[in-house]
Write a protein that holds these residues in place. Structure first.
Motif, PDB file in Angstrom:
ATOM      1  N   SER A 101       0.845  -1.198   0.000  1.00  0.00           N
ATOM      2  CA  SER A 101       0.000   0.000   0.000  1.00  0.00           C
ATOM      3  C   SER A 101       0.880   1.247   0.000  1.00  0.00           C
ATOM      4  CB  SER A 101      -0.931  -0.008   1.216  1.00  0.00           C
ATOM      5  OG  SER A 101      -1.869  -1.061   1.108  1.00  0.00           O
ATOM      6  N   LEU A 102       1.987   1.186   0.736  1.00  0.00           N
ATOM      7  CA  LEU A 102       2.941   2.291   0.734  1.00  0.00           C
ATOM      8  C   LEU A 102       3.713   2.343  -0.579  1.00  0.00           C
ATOM      9  CD1 LEU A 102       4.281   4.620   2.190  1.00  0.00           C
ATOM     10  CD2 LEU A 102       5.740   2.983   3.399  1.00  0.00           C
ATOM     11  N   VAL A 103       4.102   1.199  -1.111  1.00  0.00           N
ATOM     12  CA  VAL A 103       4.785   1.149  -2.404  1.00  0.00           C
ATOM     13  C   VAL A 103       3.932   1.813  -3.482  1.00  0.00           C
ATOM     14  CG1 VAL A 103       5.555  -0.386  -4.270  1.00  0.00           C
ATOM     15  CG2 VAL A 103       6.166  -0.897  -1.909  1.00  0.00           C
ATOM     16  N   ARG A 104       2.662   1.463  -3.526  1.00  0.00           N
ATOM     17  CA  ARG A 104       1.774   2.014  -4.545  1.00  0.00           C
ATOM     18  C   ARG A 104       1.617   3.522  -4.385  1.00  0.00           C
ATOM     19  NH1 ARG A 104      -2.774  -0.388  -2.831  1.00  0.00           N
ATOM     20  NH2 ARG A 104      -4.004   0.515  -4.504  1.00  0.00           N
ATOM     21  N   LYS A 105       1.633   3.988  -3.135  1.00  0.00           N
ATOM     22  CA  LYS A 105       1.558   5.427  -2.885  1.00  0.00           C
ATOM     23  C   LYS A 105       2.815   6.128  -3.393  1.00  0.00           C
ATOM     24  CE  LYS A 105      -0.462   9.065  -1.102  1.00  0.00           C
ATOM     25  NZ  LYS A 105      -1.736   9.581  -1.674  1.00  0.00           N
ATOM     26  N   VAL A 106       3.982   5.506  -3.190  1.00  0.00           N
ATOM     27  CA  VAL A 106       5.243   6.088  -3.669  1.00  0.00           C
ATOM     28  C   VAL A 106       5.260   6.127  -5.195  1.00  0.00           C
ATOM     29  CG1 VAL A 106       7.755   5.836  -3.731  1.00  0.00           C
ATOM     30  CG2 VAL A 106       6.507   5.378  -1.606  1.00  0.00           C
ATOM     31  N   VAL A 107       4.789   5.065  -5.834  1.00  0.00           N
ATOM     32  CA  VAL A 107       4.725   5.037  -7.302  1.00  0.00           C
ATOM     33  C   VAL A 107       3.810   6.152  -7.807  1.00  0.00           C
ATOM     34  CG1 VAL A 107       3.998   3.693  -9.309  1.00  0.00           C
ATOM     35  CG2 VAL A 107       5.302   2.590  -7.463  1.00  0.00           C
ATOM     36  N   GLU A 108       2.702   6.352  -7.124  1.00  0.00           N
ATOM     37  CA  GLU A 108       1.793   7.435  -7.494  1.00  0.00           C
ATOM     38  C   GLU A 108       2.507   8.792  -7.379  1.00  0.00           C
ATOM     39  OE1 GLU A 108      -2.210   9.501  -5.636  1.00  0.00           O
ATOM     40  OE2 GLU A 108      -1.925   7.333  -5.364  1.00  0.00           O
ATOM     41  N   MET A 109       3.276   8.961  -6.310  1.00  0.00           N
ATOM     42  CA  MET A 109       4.023  10.207  -6.118  1.00  0.00           C
ATOM     43  C   MET A 109       5.049  10.419  -7.232  1.00  0.00           C
ATOM     44  SD  MET A 109       4.772  10.066  -2.007  1.00  0.00           S
ATOM     45  CE  MET A 109       5.894  11.469  -2.097  1.00  0.00           C
ATOM     46  N   SER A 110       5.623   9.314  -7.718  1.00  0.00           N
ATOM     47  CA  SER A 110       6.676   9.403  -8.738  1.00  0.00           C
ATOM     48  C   SER A 110       6.132   9.811 -10.098  1.00  0.00           C
ATOM     49  CB  SER A 110       7.391   8.057  -8.859  1.00  0.00           C
ATOM     50  OG  SER A 110       6.596   7.108  -9.577  1.00  0.00           O
ATOM     51  N   TRP A 136      15.325   3.592  -3.899  1.00  0.00           N
ATOM     52  CA  TRP A 136      14.429   4.391  -4.743  1.00  0.00           C
ATOM     53  C   TRP A 136      13.158   4.760  -3.978  1.00  0.00           C
ATOM     54  CZ3 TRP A 136       9.469   3.440  -6.744  1.00  0.00           C
ATOM     55  CH2 TRP A 136       9.026   4.380  -7.688  1.00  0.00           C
ATOM     56  N   LEU A 137      12.580   3.817  -3.245  1.00  0.00           N
ATOM     57  CA  LEU A 137      11.383   4.106  -2.469  1.00  0.00           C
ATOM     58  C   LEU A 137      11.644   5.198  -1.437  1.00  0.00           C
ATOM     59  CD1 LEU A 137      10.112   0.452  -1.860  1.00  0.00           C
ATOM     60  CD2 LEU A 137       8.906   2.205  -3.180  1.00  0.00           C
ATOM     61  N   ALA A 138      12.787   5.105  -0.772  1.00  0.00           N
ATOM     62  CA  ALA A 138      13.117   6.089   0.260  1.00  0.00           C
ATOM     63  C   ALA A 138      13.373   7.463  -0.335  1.00  0.00           C
ATOM     64  CB  ALA A 138      14.334   5.614   1.048  1.00  0.00           C
ATOM     65  N   GLU A 139      14.149   7.516  -1.405  1.00  0.00           N
ATOM     66  CA  GLU A 139      14.500   8.808  -1.995  1.00  0.00           C
ATOM     67  C   GLU A 139      13.305   9.468  -2.671  1.00  0.00           C
ATOM     68  OE1 GLU A 139      17.768   7.833  -4.526  1.00  0.00           O
ATOM     69  OE2 GLU A 139      19.224   7.743  -2.871  1.00  0.00           O
TER      70      GLU A 139
END
Length: 348
Positions: A196-205, A284-287
């Motif tokens: 769920s957090l991964v998908r949020k980060v991808v959305e942010m990217s 990548w997720l963190a940055e």
């Protein structure tokens, strides 16, 4: 003379029994490939039978585990890449079983969807069979539920149920003490937690699943669907070699929450964050998100998917055994007095 009524059928209500029967026939060869000693029946019955004596046990204790794949399913559904999601399902269950010292014996799956697409379902279940085969456990049953109105078109859900055994008196954790060494086994990526957090980060990217992956080859979606690593045969070999006092499967909660589950009251551990390199996906997720190190460590595996707590005088030999079995082994730290996980060094 009365006339025959041609009323509403189950198929017209959205449930195709013939498709379900076709799926069972389609997956029987995959299930058969997972057969192991102890299996007494194949697919199609009302229940599945397993003979513990036939599996070689004399005084067994049973261990059961159940899990799912979480919102990683969303990526598989959106991309249509469903061939390995079944491996994730098996791994999330059997990697937990070995932490108790148990050998996985058999597995059952639950597959639910709004409309049964036989080809898609077969690909998913064939992935489950692959995970079972690699773990030495048999796929001996399951349930396919076609539930129109419960799922949007193309959506599905998965759950898995694994049963294992060990001889009485061999349950882990056992004997964990101050000075024991932590051996971390490398993960194959994010595995099946934190999506769920991964998908949020991808959305942010601003990237889509089909975009070039910024941290690996191929597409972003394919990289994030890398299946959970199976640690079963390797860790069982280490347990049988002697000196393993406990194991922690690093899933939701990361190192921070899962390591303490292995320790008796009053004990914790020191972990050197410089003992391994943070894999590119996590960097990548963190940055991309600006995520703090502490949040990373209690959400993701951060590159360590399984930790063995071993006797100090057995650490070198067990690290060698695991390395020879194909594992990348990191000496993370030691068990110490005082509850909790204490980190030194830097991850990011």
């Amino acid at each position: 003379m009365s006339k025959t009524k041609n009323g509403l059928t189950y198929a017209e209500a959205g449930v195709d029994i013939d498709a379900g029967n076709s799926l069972v026939e389609r997956i029987k060869p995959a299930a058969k490939r997972t057969t192991r000693p102890g299996v007494m029946s194949g697919l199609g019955g009302f229940g599945a039978l397993f003979d513990l004596k036939g599996a070689g046990y004399s005084d067994p204790v049973l261990v059961a585990a159940t899990d799912g794949v979480g919102t990683k399913l969303r990526i598989a559904i959106d991309t249509g890449q469903v061939d390995t999601i079944g491996i994730d399902l098996v791994a999330m269950c059997v990697n937990d079983l070995v932490c108790q010292g148990a050998e996985p014996l058999f597995f059952l799956d639950y597959f639910a969807t709004g409309k049964l697409e036989v080809d898609v379902a077969a690909r998913i279940i064939e992935g489950i069979a692959t995970g079972c085969k690699q773990s030495g456990c048999a796929l001996i049953g399951g349930e396919t539920a076609e539930m129109p109105g419960m799922y949007d078109a193309g959506d599905f859900d998965l759950a898995g149920f694994a049963v294992g055994a060990m001889e009485r008196g061999q349950t882990l954790p056992d004997g964990v003490g101050e000075g024991d060494v932590l051996l971390g086994l490398a993960s194959d990526g994010v595995h099946s937690n934190g999506y769920s957090l991964v998908r949020k980060v991808v959305e942010m990217s601003g990237l889509g699943w089909g975009a070039d992956c910024p941290f690996s080859n191929g597409t972003l979606g394919a990289a994030l669907l890398t299946p959970t690593r199976l640690y079963v045969t390797q860790t069982l070999s280490a347990i049988r070699a002697g000196g393993v006092h406990g194991l922690a499967h690093i899933t939701g909660g990361g190192l921070t929450e899962n390591l303490p589950r292995v320790f008796p009251d009053g004990l914790g551990c020191d972990v050197d964050l410089g003992a391994w390199d943070l894999p590119p996906v996590f960097r990548w997720l963190a940055e991309t998100s600006g995520m703090a190190e502490a949040e990373m460590l209690k959400t993701f595996n951060c590159g360590v998917g399984m930790v063995l707590v071993v006797a100090a005088d057995r650490a070198v030999a067990l690290a060698q055994l695991l390395g020879d079995a194909g594992e990348q082994v990191h000496v993370l730290g030691k068990v110490t007095a005082g509850a909790g996980v204490r980190y030194s060094g830097k991850l990011l």
